[in-house]
Motif scaffolding. Sequence first.
Motif, mmCIF file in Angstrom:
data_model
loop_
_atom_site.group_PDB
_atom_site.id
_atom_site.type_symbol
_atom_site.label_atom_id
_atom_site.label_comp_id
_atom_site.label_asym_id
_atom_site.label_seq_id
_atom_site.Cartn_x
_atom_site.Cartn_y
_atom_site.Cartn_z
ATOM 1 N N ARG A 205 0.886 -1.160 0.000
ATOM 2 C CA ARG A 205 0.000 0.000 0.000
ATOM 3 C C ARG A 205 0.924 1.210 0.000
ATOM 4 N N VAL A 206 0.764 2.096 -0.976
ATOM 5 C CA VAL A 206 1.678 3.218 -1.160
ATOM 6 C C VAL A 206 1.089 4.464 -0.505
ATOM 7 N N ASP A 207 1.771 4.964 0.500
ATOM 8 C CA ASP A 207 1.326 6.130 1.249
ATOM 9 C C ASP A 207 1.560 7.406 0.439
ATOM 10 N N VAL A 208 0.630 8.361 0.555
ATOM 11 C CA VAL A 208 0.735 9.657 -0.155
ATOM 12 C C VAL A 208 1.182 9.402 -1.596
ATOM 13 N N ALA A 209 0.468 8.538 -2.273
ATOM 14 C CA ALA A 209 0.906 8.035 -3.576
ATOM 15 C C ALA A 209 0.841 9.078 -4.678
ATOM 16 N N HIS A 210 0.298 10.229 -4.377
ATOM 17 C CA HIS A 210 0.175 11.317 -5.351
ATOM 18 C C HIS A 210 1.158 12.448 -5.056
ATOM 19 N N GLY A 211 2.136 12.189 -4.162
ATOM 20 C CA GLY A 211 2.899 13.305 -3.632
ATOM 21 C C GLY A 211 4.348 13.438 -4.034
ATOM 22 N N MET A 212 4.970 12.382 -4.568
ATOM 23 C CA MET A 212 6.435 12.408 -4.675
ATOM 24 C C MET A 212 6.968 13.451 -5.651
ATOM 25 N N ALA A 213 6.350 13.575 -6.815
ATOM 26 C CA ALA A 213 6.832 14.524 -7.827
ATOM 27 C C ALA A 213 6.286 15.916 -7.520
ATOM 28 N N LYS A 214 7.185 16.887 -7.470
ATOM 29 C CA LYS A 214 6.793 18.264 -7.188
ATOM 30 C C LYS A 214 6.821 19.074 -8.485
ATOM 31 N N PRO A 215 6.044 20.145 -8.583
ATOM 32 C CA PRO A 215 6.032 20.947 -9.817
ATOM 33 C C PRO A 215 7.394 21.592 -10.067
ATOM 34 N N ALA A 216 7.772 21.676 -11.319
ATOM 35 C CA ALA A 216 9.081 22.228 -11.688
ATOM 36 C C ALA A 216 9.247 23.637 -11.140
ATOM 37 N N GLY A 217 10.372 23.886 -10.512
ATOM 38 C CA GLY A 217 10.666 25.213 -9.992
ATOM 39 C C GLY A 217 10.033 25.528 -8.653
ATOM 40 N N LEU A 218 9.210 24.633 -8.131
ATOM 41 C CA LEU A 218 8.547 24.828 -6.836
ATOM 42 C C LEU A 218 7.880 26.205 -6.750
ATOM 43 N N PRO A 219 6.961 26.522 -7.662
ATOM 44 C CA PRO A 219 6.345 27.852 -7.676
ATOM 45 C C PRO A 219 5.396 28.071 -6.505
ATOM 46 N N ASP A 220 5.137 29.329 -6.194
ATOM 47 C CA ASP A 220 4.141 29.651 -5.185
ATOM 48 C C ASP A 220 2.781 29.106 -5.587
#
Length: 547
Positions: A205-220
């Motif tokens: 069971r994969v926890d926070v399975a929608h979370g690993m990839a962050k948007p490019a540049g980490l914008p506000d």
Amino acid sequence: MSHQWWRDAVVYQVYPRSFADSDGDGMGDLPGITERLPYLRDLGVDALWLSPFYLSPQHDAGYDVADYCDVDPRFGTLADADALIARAHELGLKVLVDIVPNHSSNEHELFQRALAAAPGSPERDMYIFRDGRGENGELPPNNWTSIFHGDAWTRVTEADGSPGQWYLHIFDTTQPDWNWENPAVHELFAGVLRFWLDHRADGFRVDVAHGMAKPAGLPDATVNSAGLIDIPEGEVPIYFDNDGVVEIYQEWRPLLDEYDGDRMMVLEAWIPEHRLPQYIGADRAHQSFNFGFLQARWGVDTMRRAIEKPLELADAVDSPTTWVLSNHDVIRHATRYGFAPEHRFGEGLSREETPDAELGLRRARAATLLMLALPGAAYLYQGEELGLPEVADIPDALREDPAHKRAGVPGRDGCRVPLPWVHDAPAYGFSPTGKSWLPQPESFGAVAADLQEGVDGSTLEMYRTALHLRRELRLGEHADGVAFVEDAPEGVLALLHGGVLVAVNTTDADVPLAKLPGAAGLGVIAASGPVDADVIPAETTVWLREI
């Protein structure tokens, strides 16, 4: 192709802290779970999912992992984990383990190395470190906020004692996010998956399975007129559900496929419903939880939509839908259904919110019987088969949920109270010494497993009956689909599946069976409450079939 077990499995979530304590320290453990495995076999489930039992400082109940390949001494040893899996397999049960790939504990060796290393170093690159904004870097790198309240960034003190960079933690400050743009993180988790697959785990069971990839540049994130981060209804924060997440599952699927026994993964992905097909399929994850069913309000239209749309989306990618009503993160459904459908819950159940407990359990049993008649996989949360309610009256000093500690909200501890096994034993049979890491209310004694065992009409026996009929009639399979009865009486949700006519009376009045199209000549084979031959009682589900 041979039958893939996970397509129609009933999986029972075990929250190790609160299932069974074998050594008397007040916290559940792996040997305690192993001892109780025959109970799960007799209940009629196909598999169990173990919430984290890894080495952890337990700032977030084990979802802050310090070592993914070792067992926390609170729960036992690696040998105990092996023994649990072996015993489960002897009893015909599969075992899923939790994997937590979005973040680690701040006590993980690699994060400690990152803290000791210089900015820009390979050690720092395992996590998401950034320079701060402002004249001297005194402001966070962006405006993201934590799921557990407050900023999603914490500033570190560098080795020379100066204020330094900031690290990202979507959850607690003790849970730094991994940097999935770094290939070394991918290699690390491939190794973790292989470790547990080699230890004979049947999946993850994969926890926070929608979370690993962050948007490019980490914008506000965008903010509203009040200056607060704006998340439109039905959407998710900017740091969730980015396309790169799916690429991770496309890497993991071939790895799982190398192993025999149909190893699988199910995703905890709180994402917009229409996005689910992006995550599941032949070359990515096997399943993703259908949280729309869990969130559906009591009523024909809301419950029907929570069935109809997910089936359609799953069919499009030849994946089974997964149904769930409770888990360790949400208010137990025996309590949720005790409120009016329009009731809006906060983060956990407050002491001021008083449900109609009798109504809540009646509806919860009805919703469960509906769920277990549907095609696909079903996930149960420990204690729901006993009809356990949410516990609101926990002293604040004993609450451990980081959301409570950071923001003072009730949090999730109310659904995590240890189970009652024996009505007249210390800690109701949870622990031989009477210790319990969270206090059990006196009301738990009346619903202990031993008092429900073999008692006609008890919640436990309702679950057993439904689970065994589900298996016998192969209701988890999707061969003939689901056909809704369009001219059912007002307030009745009715559908045909697997030769069974399922009818849910969502009203507060009995409905004559004669008014239900197709019911003539059929008999009741399962019911969520007492029934007679002529009516579907209020707030009750029945299964009807030729007998």
